[in-house]
Design a protein around this motif. Structure first.
Motif, PDB file in Angstrom:
ATOM      1  N   LYS A 209       0.831  -1.206   0.000  1.00 48.00           N
ATOM      2  CA  LYS A 209       0.000   0.000   0.000  1.00 48.00           C
ATOM      3  C   LYS A 209       0.863   1.252   0.000  1.00 48.00           C
ATOM      4  O   LYS A 209       0.589   2.208  -0.751  1.00 48.00           O
ATOM      5  CB  LYS A 209      -0.922  -0.001   1.225  1.00 48.00           C
ATOM      6  CG  LYS A 209      -1.844   1.204   1.283  1.00 48.00           C
ATOM      7  CD  LYS A 209      -2.738   1.160   2.514  1.00 48.00           C
ATOM      8  CE  LYS A 209      -3.638   2.399   2.581  1.00 48.00           C
ATOM      9  NZ  LYS A 209      -4.495   2.379   3.807  1.00 48.00           N
ATOM     10  N   ALA A 210       1.926   1.266   0.811  1.00 49.91           N
ATOM     11  CA  ALA A 210       2.807   2.434   0.879  1.00 49.91           C
ATOM     12  C   ALA A 210       3.490   2.691  -0.455  1.00 49.91           C
ATOM     13  O   ALA A 210       3.610   3.840  -0.901  1.00 49.91           O
ATOM     14  CB  ALA A 210       3.849   2.239   1.988  1.00 49.91           C
ATOM     15  N   LEU A 211       3.932   1.624  -1.132  1.00 50.06           N
ATOM     16  CA  LEU A 211       4.617   1.791  -2.414  1.00 50.06           C
ATOM     17  C   LEU A 211       3.653   2.207  -3.514  1.00 50.06           C
ATOM     18  O   LEU A 211       4.017   2.965  -4.416  1.00 50.06           O
ATOM     19  CB  LEU A 211       5.339   0.496  -2.796  1.00 50.06           C
ATOM     20  CG  LEU A 211       6.463   0.045  -1.860  1.00 50.06           C
ATOM     21  CD1 LEU A 211       7.199  -1.158  -2.435  1.00 50.06           C
ATOM     22  CD2 LEU A 211       7.441   1.179  -1.578  1.00 50.06           C
ATOM     23  N   ARG A 215       4.078   5.536  -5.755  1.00 51.09           N
ATOM     24  CA  ARG A 215       4.033   5.577  -7.227  1.00 51.09           C
ATOM     25  C   ARG A 215       3.044   6.629  -7.708  1.00 51.09           C
ATOM     26  O   ARG A 215       3.312   7.373  -8.649  1.00 51.09           O
ATOM     27  CB  ARG A 215       3.649   4.206  -7.781  1.00 51.09           C
ATOM     28  CG  ARG A 215       4.741   3.170  -7.708  1.00 51.09           C
ATOM     29  CD  ARG A 215       4.386   1.940  -8.539  1.00 51.09           C
ATOM     30  NE  ARG A 215       3.200   1.262  -8.031  1.00 51.09           N
ATOM     31  CZ  ARG A 215       3.225   0.311  -7.110  1.00 51.09           C
ATOM     32  NH1 ARG A 215       4.375  -0.052  -6.560  1.00 51.09           N
ATOM     33  NH2 ARG A 215       2.110  -0.276  -6.725  1.00 51.09           N
ATOM     34  N   GLU A 216       1.892   6.688  -7.061  1.00 53.86           N
ATOM     35  CA  GLU A 216       0.875   7.655  -7.455  1.00 53.86           C
ATOM     36  C   GLU A 216       1.347   9.082  -7.204  1.00 53.86           C
ATOM     37  O   GLU A 216       1.160   9.979  -8.033  1.00 53.86           O
ATOM     38  CB  GLU A 216      -0.417   7.378  -6.682  1.00 53.86           C
ATOM     39  CG  GLU A 216      -1.548   8.347  -6.978  1.00 53.86           C
ATOM     40  CD  GLU A 216      -2.066   8.237  -8.396  1.00 53.86           C
ATOM     41  OE1 GLU A 216      -2.660   9.219  -8.887  1.00 53.86           O
ATOM     42  OE2 GLU A 216      -1.879   7.172  -9.024  1.00 53.86           O
ATOM     43  N   ALA A 221       7.253   4.488 -10.409  1.00 55.75           N
ATOM     44  CA  ALA A 221       7.877   3.712  -9.337  1.00 55.75           C
ATOM     45  C   ALA A 221       9.246   4.279  -8.988  1.00 55.75           C
ATOM     46  O   ALA A 221      10.048   4.594  -9.855  1.00 55.75           O
ATOM     47  CB  ALA A 221       8.012   2.260  -9.771  1.00 55.75           C
ATOM     48  N   LYS A 222       9.520   4.432  -7.707  1.00 58.33           N
ATOM     49  CA  LYS A 222      10.832   4.824  -7.222  1.00 58.33           C
ATOM     50  C   LYS A 222      11.550   3.640  -6.586  1.00 58.33           C
ATOM     51  O   LYS A 222      12.761   3.509  -6.686  1.00 58.33           O
ATOM     52  CB  LYS A 222      10.693   5.959  -6.191  1.00 58.33           C
ATOM     53  CG  LYS A 222      10.258   7.286  -6.802  1.00 58.33           C
ATOM     54  CD  LYS A 222      11.325   7.878  -7.676  1.00 58.33           C
ATOM     55  CE  LYS A 222      10.921   9.240  -8.221  1.00 58.33           C
ATOM     56  NZ  LYS A 222      11.973   9.839  -9.054  1.00 58.33           N
ATOM     57  N   THR A 261      12.276   9.112  -2.409  1.00 60.97           N
ATOM     58  CA  THR A 261      12.040   7.698  -2.136  1.00 60.97           C
ATOM     59  C   THR A 261      11.008   7.528  -1.021  1.00 60.97           C
ATOM     60  O   THR A 261      11.059   6.584  -0.242  1.00 60.97           O
ATOM     61  CB  THR A 261      13.343   6.966  -1.759  1.00 60.97           C
ATOM     62  OG1 THR A 261      14.009   7.679  -0.705  1.00 60.97           O
ATOM     63  CG2 THR A 261      14.263   6.854  -2.958  1.00 60.97           C
ATOM     64  N   GLY A 262      10.071   8.464  -0.963  1.00 64.29           N
ATOM     65  CA  GLY A 262       8.931   8.296  -0.081  1.00 64.29           C
ATOM     66  C   GLY A 262       9.016   8.975   1.261  1.00 64.29           C
ATOM     67  O   GLY A 262       8.089   8.860   2.077  1.00 64.29           O
ATOM     68  N   GLY A 263      10.105   9.674   1.524  1.00 64.01           N
ATOM     69  CA  GLY A 263      10.210  10.383   2.789  1.00 64.01           C
ATOM     70  C   GLY A 263       9.186  11.508   2.885  1.00 64.01           C
ATOM     71  O   GLY A 263       8.698  12.017   1.877  1.00 64.01           O
ATOM     72  N   THR A 264       8.845  11.866   4.105  1.00 63.78           N
ATOM     73  CA  THR A 264       7.975  13.012   4.335  1.00 63.78           C
ATOM     74  C   THR A 264       8.791  14.094   5.016  1.00 63.78           C
ATOM     75  O   THR A 264       9.936  13.880   5.395  1.00 63.78           O
ATOM     76  CB  THR A 264       6.767  12.621   5.203  1.00 63.78           C
ATOM     77  OG1 THR A 264       7.242  12.015   6.423  1.00 63.78           O
ATOM     78  CG2 THR A 264       5.887  11.626   4.475  1.00 63.78           C
TER      79      THR A 264
END
Length: 348
Positions: A209-211, A215-216, A221-222, A261-264
C-alpha cells in the motif's frame, strides 16, 4: 525550444512550472525543449540567454558543481575546513580496474576494491553505508551489517556503478538546509518512508500500500517490493514481510530519508539555532557554491549542534517534493526559484 505549455508542464517536474511562474513575475522569457522539459534557457530583457539543465540554472560554477557531485571529494573538502563529515573511502569495481589496467597498469594496481571496503568497515565498526559516489535522490543507498552483507551489496551496486563510497554509519535525524547566496532560505527535516501497524495486517500488505501511494504521488515507481534494501531494513529490526506490527507502531522501510524515495518532511524554516544555519553556510562557502542543499544528520538539530554531521551537499537541490506538499509550500518554493532566477539574470 519553445515556451512551455500546460501539456508540457503537466508531464514534467514541477520545477518547470515554478520556473515558468518565476519568469513571468520577472518579465523574462522561459524556453524549454518541448519533448522532455529537461533543458532550456531563460532569455532576459537584454536578450541574453541563460542555460537550464535539469535543476541547474547556472548559479554555481562548473568546478564547484563537479566537486559537490563527487561525494568523496566533498567529504574530503569539508573535512579540510574542519567541518564534520562521515569517515569513508571510495572503492572501485573489478570491471573498472580491468579497464584501467589496459590504460595504466600502475594506476589500476593502486585502486582499492571490495576487500578495501571490508578493511575500512572492520576498522570503523559495523554497520557501514554503501552508496554511489555520484548520484542523487537517495539512489541505491545500502546499510551493511557484516562482511558477507557488504560483499553481496557491493556486487549488486557494482552492476550499475563503478565507483562507490563506503562510509561510517552516522545515526540521527536528517535535515536539509537550502543555502542561497550566503543565506539559509529553507530548512526541513526528512522523515524516512515508513508504515504504521494496525495489529492485524502483515507488513507485506502495508508495504504494498505504501509503495502504491508512492508511485501515485511521484508519477512512477521509485522503489519496488523486491528492492533488497527493504528486506535488509526489516531484517535489521528482526522483522520480515510476514510480521504483524502492533497497532500504532511504526516501521522504517529505508535507511535514507530522501523525499524522492517516499520520505515526508517537517518544516523547520526559521526555527533552528543560528549556529545551525551558520554551519550550512560554511559548508556551501567551503565548496564555493552560491546555491546548495546541505544535508545534516543530528540527534535533534532544533535543540543543539551536538553530533551534527554534514552528510552531503547538493549543488542543484530540487524543490519539487517540498513544493507539492501543500499550497503554502508551493508559494514559498516559487519565491525561492524567483530569487534564484533574479540572481542568475542579474536583475534587482
Amino acid at each position: 525550444m519553445s515556451r512551455p505549455d500546460s501539456k508540457l508542464m503537466a508531464r514534467t517536474a514541477p520545477f518547470v512550472r515554478m520556473l515558468s511562474e518565476a519568469a513571468e513575475a520577472l518579465g523574462v522569457s522561459l524556453e524549454m525543449d518541448s519533448e522532455y522539459g529537461f533543458v532550456g534557457r531563460i532569455v532576459d530583457t537584454k536578450g541574453r540567454r541563460h542555460p537550464i539543465f535539469g535543476k541547474s540554472i547556472g548559479l554555481n560554477t562548473d568546478a564547484a558543481a563537479h566537486i559537490a557531485a563527487d561525494k568523496d571529494y566533498t567529504a574530503r573538502w569539508l573535512a579540510a575546513d574542519n567541518l564534520q563529515t562521515p569517515a569513508g573511502r571510495i572503492v572501485f569495481s573489478p570491471a573498472y580496474q580491468d579497464r584501467m589496467t589496459l590504460r595504466n597498469a600502475d594506476t589500476a594496481a593502486r585502486l582499492p576494491g571490495p576487500e578495501a571496503a571490508v578493511a575500512f568497515a572492520e576498522a570503523q565498526g559495523w554497520p557501514v553505508i554503501v552508496k554511489p559516489n555520484t548520484g542523487s535522490e537517495g539512489r541505491d543507498i545500502r546499510l551493511c551489517t557484516d562482511r558477507e552483507h557488504l560483499l553481496a551489496d557491493l556486487r549488486l551496486a557494482f552492476a550499475s556503478d563503478d565507483i562507490l563510497r563506503v562510509e561510517r554509519h552516522v545515526p540521527g535525524r536528517d535535515y536539509r538546509l537550502l543555502v542561497l547566496d550566503g543565506r539559509v532560505v529553507l530548512t526541513y527535516e526528512r522523515i524516512p518512508l515508513s508504515v504504521i501497524g494496525d495489529g492485524t495486517t502483515r507488513l507485506a500488505k502495508l508495504v504494498d500500500k505504501a509503495l502504491a501511494e508512492l508511485r501515485e504521488r511521484h508519477r512512477g515507481a521509485k522503489i519496488s517490493v523486491e528492492d533488497p534494501r527493504l528486506h535488509h531494513r526489516l531484517a535489521a529490526d528482526g522483522r520480515n514481510f510476514e510480521t504483524i506490527l502492533p497497532k500504532g507502531e511504526s516501521q522504517r522501510l529505508l535507511d535514507n530519508a530522501n523525499l524522492s524515495t517516499g520520505g515526508t518532511l517537517r518544516d523547520w524554516t526559521g526555527e533552528l539555532p543560528p549556529e545551525t544555519e551558520a554551519l550550512a553556510i560554511r559548508a556551501a562557502d567551503s565548496l564555493g557554491l552560491r546555491l546548495a542543499g546541505v544535508d545534516i544528520l543530528a540527534p535533534a538539530l532544533e535543540e543543539a549542534m551536538e553530533g551534527a554531521t554534514i552528510l552531503e551537499v547538493n549543488s542543484a537541490p530540487g524543490l519539487d517534493y517540498f513544493a507539492t506538499a501543500t499550497p503554502k509550500n508551493w508559494s514559498r518554493a516559487r519565491s525561492i526559484v524567483t530569487e534564484m532566477l533574479r540572481l542568475r539574470i542579474g536583475e534587482g
